[in-house]
Design a protein around this motif. Sequence first.
Motif, PDB file in Angstrom:
ATOM      1  N   TYR A   1      -5.634   1.557  -5.677  1.00 15.10           N
ATOM      2  CA  TYR A   1      -6.518   0.989  -4.277  1.00 15.10           C
ATOM      3  C   TYR A   1      -7.385   0.323  -4.047  1.00 15.10           C
ATOM      4  O   TYR A   1      -8.160   1.616  -4.301  1.00 15.10           O
ATOM      5  N   MET A   2      -8.113  -0.468  -3.316  1.00 14.22           N
ATOM      6  CA  MET A   2      -9.260  -0.850  -3.282  1.00 14.22           C
ATOM      7  C   MET A   2      -9.725  -1.273  -1.788  1.00 14.22           C
ATOM      8  O   MET A   2      -9.486  -2.263  -1.987  1.00 14.22           O
ATOM      9  N   ALA A   3      -9.892   0.012  -1.724  1.00 11.65           N
ATOM     10  CA  ALA A   3     -10.517  -0.373   0.153  1.00 11.65           C
ATOM     11  C   ALA A   3     -11.162  -1.549   0.966  1.00 11.65           C
ATOM     12  O   ALA A   3     -11.338  -1.721   1.758  1.00 11.65           O
TER      13      ALA A   3
ATOM     14  N   THR B   1      -3.658  10.644  -2.206  1.00 11.33           N
ATOM     15  CA  THR B   1      -3.830   8.891  -3.240  1.00 11.33           C
ATOM     16  C   THR B   1      -3.371   7.807  -2.579  1.00 11.33           C
ATOM     17  O   THR B   1      -2.091   7.882  -2.410  1.00 11.33           O
ATOM     18  N   ARG B   2      -3.851   6.782  -2.947  1.00  7.87           N
ATOM     19  CA  ARG B   2      -3.367   5.647  -2.141  1.00  7.87           C
ATOM     20  C   ARG B   2      -3.571   4.275  -2.985  1.00  7.87           C
ATOM     21  O   ARG B   2      -4.034   4.660  -4.534  1.00  7.87           O
ATOM     22  N   LEU B   3      -2.710   3.933  -3.213  1.00  7.71           N
ATOM     23  CA  LEU B   3      -2.057   3.064  -4.577  1.00  7.71           C
ATOM     24  C   LEU B   3      -1.517   1.569  -3.936  1.00  7.71           C
ATOM     25  O   LEU B   3      -1.015   1.533  -2.843  1.00  7.71           O
ATOM     26  N   ALA B   4      -2.428   0.751  -5.016  1.00  2.00           N
ATOM     27  CA  ALA B   4      -1.073  -0.715  -5.032  1.00  2.00           C
ATOM     28  C   ALA B   4      -0.534  -1.284  -5.088  1.00  2.00           C
ATOM     29  O   ALA B   4      -0.882  -1.044  -6.765  1.00  2.00           O
TER      30      ALA B   4
ATOM     31  N   LEU C   1       0.759  -1.389   0.084  1.00  2.03           N
ATOM     32  CA  LEU C   1      -0.179   0.262  -0.556  1.00  2.03           C
ATOM     33  C   LEU C   1       0.996   1.220   0.280  1.00  2.03           C
ATOM     34  O   LEU C   1       1.826   1.301   0.827  1.00  2.03           O
ATOM     35  N   ALA C   2       0.592   2.182  -0.956  1.00  2.58           N
ATOM     36  CA  ALA C   2       1.235   3.251  -0.633  1.00  2.58           C
ATOM     37  C   ALA C   2       0.156   4.702  -0.560  1.00  2.58           C
ATOM     38  O   ALA C   2      -0.064   4.520  -1.584  1.00  2.58           O
ATOM     39  N   GLU C   3       0.824   5.105   0.179  1.00  2.23           N
ATOM     40  CA  GLU C   3       0.142   6.531   0.783  1.00  2.23           C
ATOM     41  C   GLU C   3       0.792   7.937   0.443  1.00  2.23           C
ATOM     42  O   GLU C   3       1.662   8.135   0.851  1.00  2.23           O
ATOM     43  N   LEU C   4       0.301   8.533  -0.700  1.00  2.00           N
ATOM     44  CA  LEU C   4       1.036   9.666  -1.305  1.00  2.00           C
ATOM     45  C   LEU C   4       0.767  10.669  -0.544  1.00  2.00           C
ATOM     46  O   LEU C   4      -0.163  10.880   0.410  1.00  2.00           O
ATOM     47  N   GLU C   5       1.555  11.862  -0.698  1.00  4.03           N
ATOM     48  CA  GLU C   5       1.548  12.862   0.076  1.00  4.03           C
ATOM     49  C   GLU C   5       0.004  13.728  -0.464  1.00  4.03           C
ATOM     50  O   GLU C   5      -0.593  14.609   0.596  1.00  4.03           O
TER      51      GLU C   5
END
Length: 333
Positions: free
Chosen positions: A120-122, A66-69, A59-63
């Motif tokens: 990212y699919m929460a 935005t969240r990416l897988a 899980l990448a949480e940008l500043e």
Amino acid sequence: MFDSMTELNGDDSKDTILFMSEAGGDAARSVTFLDILKATSNFSQASIIGSGGYGLVYLAELEDGTRLAVKKLNGDMCLVDREFRAEVEALSSAAARHENLVPLQGFCIRGRLRLLLYPYMANGSLHDWLHDRPGGGDALRWRDRLRIARGASRGVLHIHEHCTPRIVHRDIKSSNILLDDSHEACVADFGLARLILPDRTHVTTELVGTPGYIPPEYGQAWVATRRGDVYSFGVVLLELLTGRRPVEVLPAQRRQWELVGWVTQMRSLGRHDEVLDHRLRGNGDEAQMLYVLDLACLCVDAAPFSRPAIQEVVSWLENVDTIGKSSEDVTNL
């Protein structure tokens, strides 16, 4: 549209991943490799949200929130840079985009490192809801499960019939069906096997399927086919109908229980109703569920060419609303 990484010590100006906005318009925003490192805490163990035969998912949480897988592939198993990039660009093209597919939004080639970027699919996966999340199975009523089956079938139809070249998924399973913010089904991980060197696909069975979902013919020849995907999708339908896992270990009996075999046996004994998830019974949906059960059993037929094509599966599922309704109800649908 997309940009790959240079070598590990490459020019910082090229050290960028480009990915498209959700609307798929011309405006793309750039994310540097350092952004990804920071957003995953340098690919820390705490950031891992999944794993499989292809590698780990972070899980990448940008500043900006935005969240990416971020899928970190095993570089030793991947195609060389140019071939890898060509395959990834095909998988991220407009032809591979559909509302029921998890879109590939970006990629990275940096030395031996290979990264794939997805939204990212929460809401997690269908597997989470059916088997792992407390109360998840209770929350998924029949109408919810039917909607998920329909959406996933349309995603598989798209990769089978509308992508060039056509894509065989190879690993359709409930953990590869993710739910978006509206709980619509999105098929994930399609086409990943095309990024792996042909002589490395023997390294793990997950490159050609997951136990419980693998069609019987794959035991004779490791050649993935669209009919094989239909088998795996049929197992997912059985999961939705029964609420049970494809494979369960029975310690007391020292053996492995398999969903497909159990359903087949129960149907042969005329005990169709007993395979249905007890949480779904008593709501007047049994006729529809048995209709879908017939479809699922066609999909998991041991003979590949006895299985329906995915287009037939989609049509069958679209017709479910007409089952168990009065003629007046059908007219008003």
